[in-house]
Scaffold this active site. Sequence first.
Site, PDB file in Angstrom:
ATOM      1  N   SER A  85       0.776  -1.204   0.082  1.00 54.16           N
ATOM      2  CA  SER A  85       0.017  -0.026   0.062  1.00 54.16           C
ATOM      3  C   SER A  85       0.752   1.261  -0.027  1.00 54.16           C
ATOM      4  O   SER A  85       1.799   1.520  -0.805  1.00 54.16           O
ATOM      5  CB  SER A  85      -0.891   0.076   1.462  1.00 54.16           C
ATOM      6  OG  SER A  85      -1.739   0.926   1.066  1.00 54.16           O
ATOM      7  N   HIS A 188      -8.415   1.209  -0.543  1.00 56.81           N
ATOM      8  CA  HIS A 188      -8.369   0.306  -1.613  1.00 56.81           C
ATOM      9  C   HIS A 188      -9.695  -0.102  -2.331  1.00 56.81           C
ATOM     10  O   HIS A 188      -9.752  -1.422  -2.558  1.00 56.81           O
ATOM     11  CB  HIS A 188      -7.360  -0.648  -1.514  1.00 56.81           C
ATOM     12  CG  HIS A 188      -6.100  -0.197  -0.974  1.00 56.81           C
ATOM     13  ND1 HIS A 188      -5.089   0.385  -2.029  1.00 56.81           N
ATOM     14  CD2 HIS A 188      -5.315  -0.272   0.194  1.00 56.81           C
ATOM     15  CE1 HIS A 188      -4.065   1.224  -1.321  1.00 56.81           C
ATOM     16  NE2 HIS A 188      -4.062   0.505  -0.116  1.00 56.81           N
TER      17      HIS A 188
END
Length: 298
Positions: A85, A188
């Site tokens: 991430s 996300h």
Amino acid sequence: MLVLVAPGQGAQTPGFLGPWLELPGFADRLAAWSEVVGLDLIAYGTTAGADEIRDTAVAQPLLVAAALASAEALGVTPDLLAGHSVGEFAAAALAGALTTEQALALVRERAQAMAKAATTTQTGMTAVLGGDEAEVLAAIDRHGLTPANINGAGQIVAGGTLEQLTAFKDDAPARARLIPLSVAGAFHTVHMEPAVAYLREAAQSVTPADPRIKLLSNADGQIVTSGADLVERLVKQVRNPVRWDSCMATMAELGVTTMIELLPGGTLTGLAKRGLRGIQTLALKNPDDLDAARELIK
């Protein structure tokens, strides 16, 4: 073959930077980067409480700065880089695709945009541990959720509205354990779409270079060779699932033998111990780990 990996949001803990400030130049580096991100990184990494550093706008720049500073302190050149991430921004800088200042400036914009997007709808994330992967993914889809992190080693993180997550909890997949995560929103997932447009505009000011070190993408675990492609992937990553399982699969295919997780390490080496059996792993948690890491890769 050595891979350096940078952890994502949630790896931070109160006071984790404290011992590192004793290293020569470490505090000076963080002070300079504090100017770039508009935050007192030293204060947030030493005296701030858990709630303060849980704030997305704080956590993301803090994590990227910590990873970069610990990589500089370690002083080794890896064969491969990857980041989970937001950690992918640290990996991009270490690969030479972005300058440190570019990476930190973009992370500042990313963090603020994601924090703002998270206030639009009440959303969250739940980690699913164990269970049959196909059944877990089917249950996530059945409840309108997104598999926001497919981490491998039997771990998938579902993201969506709080109502969807509650229904998912009441209809949990067989043999799976559900753990609600303390995060500000469903990262996300489609709920981050407003942040994508904002970050894409911010990225227009950046002229990336092609990575000098092999760099894996969260999107599909593939090696990214183009700087322009990398920036576009970093932008889209905000709303797209993180495929850490694919990153680990590529590591295995390439023959990785050693993984060192940058500060604040622990999460990704934990996944590797279950998903990349047989490789050596070490997480940088305190300065004493630096010598152990160097010894490991001799």
